[in-house]
Design a protein around this motif. Structure first.
Motif, PDB file in Angstrom:
ATOM      1  N   ALA A  97       0.750  -1.131  -0.020  1.00 25.20           N
ATOM      2  CA  ALA A  97       0.138  -0.065  -0.035  1.00 25.20           C
ATOM      3  C   ALA A  97       0.619   1.099   0.058  1.00 25.20           C
ATOM      4  O   ALA A  97       0.627   2.375  -0.724  1.00 25.20           O
ATOM      5  CB  ALA A  97      -0.903   0.001   1.193  1.00 25.20           C
TER       6      ALA A  97
ATOM      7  N   ASN B  14       8.838   2.686   9.572  1.00 23.90           N
ATOM      8  CA  ASN B  14       8.101   1.368   9.409  1.00 23.90           C
ATOM      9  C   ASN B  14       8.766   0.439  10.614  1.00 23.90           C
ATOM     10  O   ASN B  14       9.846   0.691  11.247  1.00 23.90           O
ATOM     11  CB  ASN B  14       8.577   0.716   8.122  1.00 23.90           C
ATOM     12  CG  ASN B  14       7.637  -0.779   8.005  1.00 23.90           C
ATOM     13  OD1 ASN B  14       6.427  -0.677   7.941  1.00 23.90           O
ATOM     14  ND2 ASN B  14       8.516  -1.759   7.490  1.00 23.90           N
TER      15      ASN B  14
ATOM     16  N   LYS C 140      13.094  -2.189   5.570  1.00 24.46           N
ATOM     17  CA  LYS C 140      12.021  -1.957   4.340  1.00 24.46           C
ATOM     18  C   LYS C 140      11.781  -0.396   4.270  1.00 24.46           C
ATOM     19  O   LYS C 140      11.528   0.066   3.177  1.00 24.46           O
ATOM     20  CB  LYS C 140      11.030  -2.458   4.794  1.00 24.46           C
ATOM     21  CG  LYS C 140      11.055  -4.091   4.489  1.00 24.46           C
ATOM     22  CD  LYS C 140       9.903  -5.017   5.027  1.00 24.46           C
ATOM     23  CE  LYS C 140       8.416  -4.646   4.271  1.00 24.46           C
ATOM     24  NZ  LYS C 140       7.462  -5.540   5.081  1.00 24.46           N
TER      25      LYS C 140
ATOM     26  N   LEU D 194       9.671   3.268  13.677  1.00 29.34           N
ATOM     27  CA  LEU D 194       8.515   4.136  14.049  1.00 29.34           C
ATOM     28  C   LEU D 194       8.657   5.295  15.147  1.00 29.34           C
ATOM     29  O   LEU D 194       7.946   6.175  15.035  1.00 29.34           O
ATOM     30  CB  LEU D 194       7.678   3.110  14.589  1.00 29.34           C
ATOM     31  CG  LEU D 194       6.788   2.135  13.507  1.00 29.34           C
ATOM     32  CD1 LEU D 194       5.659   1.163  14.282  1.00 29.34           C
ATOM     33  CD2 LEU D 194       6.013   2.918  12.433  1.00 29.34           C
TER      34      LEU D 194
ATOM     35  N   SER E 296      -2.067  -1.900  10.126  1.00 32.60           N
ATOM     36  CA  SER E 296      -2.153  -1.915  11.384  1.00 32.60           C
ATOM     37  C   SER E 296      -3.597  -2.057  12.025  1.00 32.60           C
ATOM     38  O   SER E 296      -4.100  -2.843  12.653  1.00 32.60           O
ATOM     39  CB  SER E 296      -1.243  -1.084  12.461  1.00 32.60           C
ATOM     40  OG  SER E 296      -1.670   0.288  11.827  1.00 32.60           O
TER      41      SER E 296
ATOM     42  N   PRO F  52       0.230   2.185  15.371  1.00 29.17           N
ATOM     43  CA  PRO F  52       1.524   2.358  15.291  1.00 29.17           C
ATOM     44  C   PRO F  52       1.709   3.642  16.303  1.00 29.17           C
ATOM     45  O   PRO F  52       1.230   4.431  16.284  1.00 29.17           O
ATOM     46  CB  PRO F  52       2.036   2.634  13.723  1.00 29.17           C
ATOM     47  CG  PRO F  52       0.836   2.257  13.016  1.00 29.17           C
ATOM     48  CD  PRO F  52      -0.439   2.478  14.044  1.00 29.17           C
TER      49      PRO F  52
HETATM   50  P1  ATR Z   1      -0.191  -3.842   2.432  1.00 32.83           P
HETATM   51  O1  ATR Z   1      -0.402  -4.506   0.823  1.00 32.83           O
HETATM   52  O2  ATR Z   1      -1.670  -3.945   2.899  1.00 32.83           O
HETATM   53  O3  ATR Z   1       0.651  -2.833   2.412  1.00 32.83           O
HETATM   54  P2  ATR Z   1       2.097  -5.309   3.190  1.00 32.83           P
HETATM   55  O4  ATR Z   1       2.891  -5.321   2.090  1.00 32.83           O
HETATM   56  O5  ATR Z   1       1.842  -6.929   3.857  1.00 32.83           O
HETATM   57  O6  ATR Z   1       0.577  -5.073   2.990  1.00 32.83           O
HETATM   58  O7  ATR Z   1       2.460  -4.548   4.131  1.00 32.83           O
HETATM   59  C1  ATR Z   1       1.958  -4.212   5.542  1.00 32.83           C
HETATM   60  C2  ATR Z   1       2.692  -2.872   6.048  1.00 32.83           C
HETATM   61  O8  ATR Z   1       1.833  -2.718   7.412  1.00 32.83           O
HETATM   62  C3  ATR Z   1       4.142  -3.107   6.409  1.00 32.83           C
HETATM   63  O9  ATR Z   1       5.034  -1.972   6.309  1.00 32.83           O
HETATM   64  C4  ATR Z   1       4.177  -3.704   7.996  1.00 32.83           C
HETATM   65  O10 ATR Z   1       5.113  -3.575   8.870  1.00 32.83           O
HETATM   66  P3  ATR Z   1       6.436  -4.666   8.758  1.00 32.83           P
HETATM   67  O11 ATR Z   1       7.219  -4.393   7.574  1.00 32.83           O
HETATM   68  O12 ATR Z   1       7.224  -4.397   9.915  1.00 32.83           O
HETATM   69  O13 ATR Z   1       5.785  -5.989   8.662  1.00 32.83           O
HETATM   70  C5  ATR Z   1       3.058  -2.795   8.550  1.00 32.83           C
HETATM   71  N1  ATR Z   1       2.242  -3.360   9.707  1.00 32.83           N
HETATM   72  C6  ATR Z   1       1.581  -4.379   9.840  1.00 32.83           C
HETATM   73  N2  ATR Z   1       1.134  -4.364  11.063  1.00 32.83           N
HETATM   74  C7  ATR Z   1       1.482  -3.470  11.728  1.00 32.83           C
HETATM   75  C8  ATR Z   1       1.359  -3.108  13.050  1.00 32.83           C
HETATM   76  N3  ATR Z   1       0.678  -3.786  13.910  1.00 32.83           N
HETATM   77  N4  ATR Z   1       2.032  -2.109  13.726  1.00 32.83           N
HETATM   78  C9  ATR Z   1       2.832  -1.412  12.678  1.00 32.83           C
HETATM   79  N5  ATR Z   1       2.969  -1.576  11.240  1.00 32.83           N
HETATM   80  C10 ATR Z   1       2.199  -2.651  10.736  1.00 32.83           C
END
Ligand code: ATR
Length: 298
Positions: A145, A165, A170, A190, A212, A219
């Motif tokens: 996203a 992030n 990443k 973060l 999230s 976050p």
């Molecule tokens: P999408 O296509 O919806 O973006 P994705 O490619 O799996 O799904 O990416 C999810 C993003 O949300 C990632 O940046 C993830 O962080 P990580 O790279 O550390 O996994 C982030 N994310 C998911 N759950 C989270 C949470 N509870 N708190 C903070 N960041 C979160």
């Protein structure tokens, strides 16, 4: 057939699952506004059958498709092998949400998610006397996203992009890719405060592009970001405030969910397909009402 009676052009949204999609509602409203005979349906593609589904739709004369979870990467891969088929937004994101099947057999693959986000951000900033081009963006998340929006930020003239992030490498990698398309950027964890980056004094727009909210999480950012912010935006939407929007309720900060992004990305797709531009705000009001009505159903 009487030449004066034209058949409706057919468009679809392809996903799995797809029954929840509000895109048919949105595009029906666009078509009604402009008096265009357009037919728009949901298509459930098998998880291992996206390419076959697209081929069958093309053969049936469908003019274009929106593509949603989990097929945006496959839509990009399908178009990538064809000449001149990708917009820069799709290229950067390595994902496509809009396909246009041209009469000469060529395909255009676009990604209107980021452009839709920027239109909604600009609309809301305008009510504060600001433009997105004056602002810097703090984006939370570095997944699909998030990368879908970077090219649009660059095209909108955003002053600076900070990517924060949970998984720091990443964030840094996405910021480096943004720098490579001439968008000044930095990445970090973060909890990194704004003072850590030599960001310009431009107003901050916070965009939550992490998933999230899907898990009910919020976050946790360094509080200085909120002091500098003029607008906070969650790309997720729901009838109720999303966890991110809800968590900011006590702050004196305009907050928005991502329903506007959904409608504006559809407006951009509609423009790609038809060359005509419907009034997205008029449709947004109706979509919000429909979402609330659906949530009240037993
Ligand atoms: P999408 O296509 O919806 O973006 P994705 O490619 O799996 O799904 O990416 C999810 C993003 O949300 C990632 O940046 C993830 O962080 P990580 O790279 O550390 O996994 C982030 N994310 C998911 N759950 C989270 C949470 N509870 N708190 C903070 N960041 C979160």
């Amino acid at each position: 057939m009487n030449a004066l009676i034209s058949e409706a052009d057919r468009y679809v949204v392809i996903g799995n699952p797809i029954s929840h999609s509000m895109s048919p509602f949105i595009h029906a409203d666009f078509a009604a506004q402009l008096g265009l005979p357009l037919q728009y349906e949901r298509v459930l593609a098998p998880l291992n059958g996206f390419a076959q589904t697209v081929a069958a739709l093309k053969a049936a004369g469908v003019k274009g498709a929106n593509v949603t979870v989990p097929f945006k990467l496959e839509a990009f891969a399908l178009a990538k092998v064809l000449p001149n088929s990708l917009t820069s937004a799709a290229e950067f994101a390595q994902a496509a949400n809009t396909l246009k099947f041209n009469a000469d057999g060529t395909v255009l693959a676009d990604n209107t998610d980021g452009g839709g986000l920027c239109r909604d951000l600009d609309r809301q900033l305008n009510t504060l006397g600001l433009h997105l081009a004056q602002c810097q963006v703090l984006m939370i998340g570095a997944g699909g996203a998030a990368s879908g929006c970077v090219s649009a930020f660059q095209q909108a003239g955003v002053q600076h992009l900070t990517v924060l992030n949970r998984t720091v490498p990443k964030a840094r990698e996405l910021a480096e890719r943004a720098e490579a398309i001439d968008l000044p950027s930095a990445g970090g964890g973060l909890d990194t405060p704004p003072s850590h980056f030599e960001t310009p004094g431009a107003p901050v727009v916070i965009v939550n592009a992490s998933s999230s909210s899907l898990k009910g999480d919020v976050p946790v950012l360094h509080p200085d970001w909120y002091q500098r912010a003029v607008l906070a935006y969650d790309m997720m939407y729901a009838a109720e405030p999303t966890p991110f929007v809800w968590s900011l309720g006590k702050l004196d900060l305009p907050c928005s969910d991502g329903l506007g992004m959904l409608v504006f990305q559809a407006q951009l797709a509609f423009e790609v397909w038809t060359g005509a531009s419907p009034n997205a705000l008029e449709t947004l009001t109706k979509v919000r009402q429909a979402l609330l009505a659906k949530a009240k159903q037993p």
